[in-house]
Each structure stands twice: as C-alpha cells, then as structure tokens.
Design an enzyme around this catalytic site. Structure first.
Site, PDB file in Angstrom:
ATOM      1  N   ASP A  10       4.740 -30.191   5.770  1.00 39.47           N
ATOM      2  CA  ASP A  10       5.097 -28.831   5.368  1.00 39.47           C
ATOM      3  C   ASP A  10       3.903 -27.922   5.644  1.00 39.47           C
ATOM      4  O   ASP A  10       2.773 -28.386   5.875  1.00 39.47           O
ATOM      5  CB  ASP A  10       5.456 -28.793   3.878  1.00 39.47           C
ATOM      6  N   ASP A  76      11.277 -29.525   6.057  1.00 38.02           N
ATOM      7  CA  ASP A  76      12.257 -28.508   5.653  1.00 38.02           C
ATOM      8  C   ASP A  76      12.209 -27.280   6.559  1.00 38.02           C
ATOM      9  O   ASP A  76      12.851 -26.264   6.271  1.00 38.02           O
ATOM     10  CB  ASP A  76      12.074 -28.102   4.188  1.00 38.02           C
ATOM     11  N   HIS A 179     -11.986   0.944   1.807  1.00 31.73           N
ATOM     12  CA  HIS A 179     -11.247   2.085   1.259  1.00 31.73           C
ATOM     13  C   HIS A 179     -10.299   2.690   2.297  1.00 31.73           C
ATOM     14  O   HIS A 179     -10.479   2.513   3.512  1.00 31.73           O
ATOM     15  CB  HIS A 179     -12.225   3.149   0.777  1.00 31.73           C
ATOM     16  N   GLU A 256     -21.596   2.584   0.251  1.00 31.74           N
ATOM     17  CA  GLU A 256     -21.873   2.667   1.685  1.00 31.74           C
ATOM     18  C   GLU A 256     -23.369   2.874   1.909  1.00 31.74           C
ATOM     19  O   GLU A 256     -24.102   3.329   1.018  1.00 31.74           O
ATOM     20  CB  GLU A 256     -21.065   3.823   2.290  1.00 31.74           C
TER      21      GLU A 256
END
Length: 373
Positions: A10, A76, A179, A256
């Site tokens: 899986d 599956d 951001h 920053e």
C-alpha cells in the site's frame, strides 16, 4: 514444488501530492505467517507513486526470501493491479518508470524459476496491515523487518536473538510557510526587518487562507504555530493557527533579513543606485547594506530560532520569509551562498523538514504551492 508467497502493499499521500510513504509485507502462501515488513517515507509524492513504491519494496522483500517463489500480489490500488496485469495502459511518465522497475523484478523472478502468478485487487479493509505500514512511512518511520531470517539463519539448537534496528522516528516536523503577497511583493520591492512592514493585500490574504486549509488537511497530532514579528508573516500565521485551533507564538528571530537603505527599492533601482552591490549581496557572506544585516548575522539568528522551534517537538509551522527559508535549507544541504539563491520559496509556499531525535534532518519537500492552483 515452488514456494508460494503473498505480497501485500500500500502507499499513501497526505495532500496528493503531499507527504507520502509506503508499506509492504510478505506472507507465507501456505500458512499466512508473516515473513517480512517494509515501510519508508518518500517525501512529497502522489498516492499512485507511493502505491508503486510499496509494490516494488514488497517484490524485493519476496525476492530476498525466495527468488524462485510463485507470488500473489494483493493491493487495494486497482490502478496498480490493472496496469501491472497488463489490462490498463500506463500513461503517466512517473507510473511508467515505476512500473518498469517492478517489471524488472518480475523478470528476475521468472529467470530464477519463480514469478508473479496473480495480481489481485482487494478492498481496503482487507489491506489493513499494509495500510498501517504505509502510515508509518508517512509518519517518517523506516521499517525493515525480516522475520524469515530467524528461521533460515539461526541454529535450532542454540537460538540467539537477532538485533532489531529501532525505527527512525521524527522528533519534530518543521513546516516553513512563507507569507502571502503584499503590494511590495507584487511591485518587486524589498521589505526587510526594520522596513515599512506592509500588510498582506487581498491576494495575499487569500493565499494565507489557502495555505491554512492545506495545513489543516496535512497536519495531525500536536502542533504549534510560530510567526516572525512582521505583519505579513503574523497575518499568514494567524490564518494557519485559526484553522489548527492553536494560538500563534511570535519569534522575531524569524524576521526577514534587514536590508537597510535598500528597503522599499526595486532591484532595478538598487542596481542603478548601487552598481555592483547586488552581485556582492548574492556572493559575499559579510557584505552589509548600509543599515542592514550581513548573511552571517542572519544565519546566526535563524539558527537560534530553528533550534527553539525544533525543541517544541511535534509539528511546528513557522510563518516566515524568503531569506530565512533559504538560510535553513542552505545549512542543511551544505550549499554555497550563491547556490542558495537558486532555491525557490514562493509566497504562501510550504517547505517541510523532518528532524530526528539524533539531530539529523531530511528535507521532505520545498516550495509546495499546490494549494494555490
């Protein structure tokens, strides 16, 4: 008579594409006893890629047990089963590459007198053991257990315990969230620590909400949100914290880089007013813009901020800026300053680092912006 083995496999991806991992196991075909288990993280990948990686790991484990065995594969994933059985075409390049790897193992098995005798699709509820292993992989755990070796390698008269390698567990998952955009970002103008400190514009607010929803889908377990002290990062982090149900924590060391007299200027204007200095900024560790920070000074405070974030444990989301993200990646990857500038860190992007208990770390993915598309 050839030995019969069963491979159950899986794979999964949290985000699709997102944080991915696979799981696989091998059972004896006669008595269904467990012979081997495999699991591993894959970084950022799709569900289908993870499913194929699980199949490959399971086939390799079976080959190690008995290369002349007749194997039944049970998964599956109808896509993988039908493609490997030759009933469905393989269109995607990644799928073709992985299918070719699996087919090569099958050819090696045939050459040794064995092979895959059956490709069987099963419902998910019948694949719970492999599913659990794939979740272990997505959680960053590496599993490689060979129970069959105890049967074949230990003398029956004097059994000795086999050393078991402990799973490598993630201590902290650090997700760096840049951001969203401001009017300065859109206009290509610098805004560092100590600058005008603009807010997100309408597009930036939308980006922050999209990133927050993506993190809500991605993150499980204990989580904290840390932001820089600058407005755009605090707004972006607040959106994530709201979705995750936690209070954001401000750490100004994630701010920053300070660009001094360059703040508010476009790169064109900087090049015209300070000829030659932009190139120095990209290559010289100790170059300082008037009123600004050197790269060495930035690296020192980001290093301290990273240590504090990692010490929190669990998943830590840090809403920060482009240069801090590049500093973290550069330190982990051993990049020169010039090469670090080649890394992308787009607005509202996600970059994930998995930090282990021994202090080592891996970069799971960088600059993920799938949630903005």
């Amino acid at each position: 008579m050839p030995r019969s083995l069963i491979v159950e496999a899986d794979g999964g991806s949290r985000g699709n594409p997102g944080v991915a991992g696979y799981g696989a196991l091998v059972r004896d075909g006669a008595d269904r006893s467990l012979l081997a288990e495999r699991a591993a993280p894959l970084g950022r990948a799709s569900n289908n890629v993870a499913e194929y990686e699980g199949l490959i790991a399971g086939l390799r484990a079976a080959q190690q047990i008995d290369e002349a065995a007749l194997i039944t594969v049970r998964m599956d994933s109808r896509l993988v089963i039908e493609q490997m059985a030759g009933r469905w075409k393989i269109k995607h390049e990644d799928m073709r590459r992985l299918a070719a790897q699996a087919e090569e193992i099958v050819r090696e098995l045939r050459a040794a007198g064995g092979g895959v005798q059956e490709w069987t699709w099963i419902p998910r509820e019948q694949n719970k053991a492999a599913d659990k292993l794939s979740n272990d992989g997505m959680d960053g755990t590496l599993v490689e257990r060979d129970l069959w070796r105890a049967e074949t390698e230990q003398p029956a008269s004097a059994p000795t315990p086999q050393p078991v390698r402990p799973p490598r567990e993630i201590a902290t998952r650090l997700i760096l969230l840049r951001h969203g955009v401001t009017d300065f970002t859109v206009g290509g103008r610098l805004d560092g620590r100590g600058g005008p400190d603009p807010s997100l514009n309408a597009l930036g607010l939308d980006q922050a909400e999209r990133a927050a929803r993506a993190l809500g889908d991605l993150v499980t377990g204990p989580v904290s949100v840390v932001t820089s002290s600058l407005t755009r990062a605090r707004q972006t982090g607040a959106a994530a914290a709201r979705v995750l149900g936690v209070a954001p924590i401000t750490d100004e060391d994630w701010d920053e880089q300070a660009f001094g007299v360059w703040d508010g200027l476009s790169f064109t204007e900087i090049g015209e007013r300070y000829p030659g200095d932009p190139a120095r900024m990209r290559t010289e560790e100790d170059f300082r813009v008037e009123g600004g920070e050197t790269h060495l000074e930035l690296a020192d405070r980001i290093g301290a901020a990273r240590e504090r974030a990692v010490a929190r444990g669990g998943t830590v989301i840090v809403a920060t800026h482009r240069m801090p993200i590049l500093v973290v990646l550069r330190s982990l990857l051993g990049l020169s300053l010039g090469h670090a500038w080649l890394l992308a860190a787009d607005p509202a992007s996600l970059t994930q680092l998995d930090v282990y208990a021994d202090g080592s770390a891996t970069v799971a993915y960088t600059n993920d912006t799938h949630h903005l598309r």
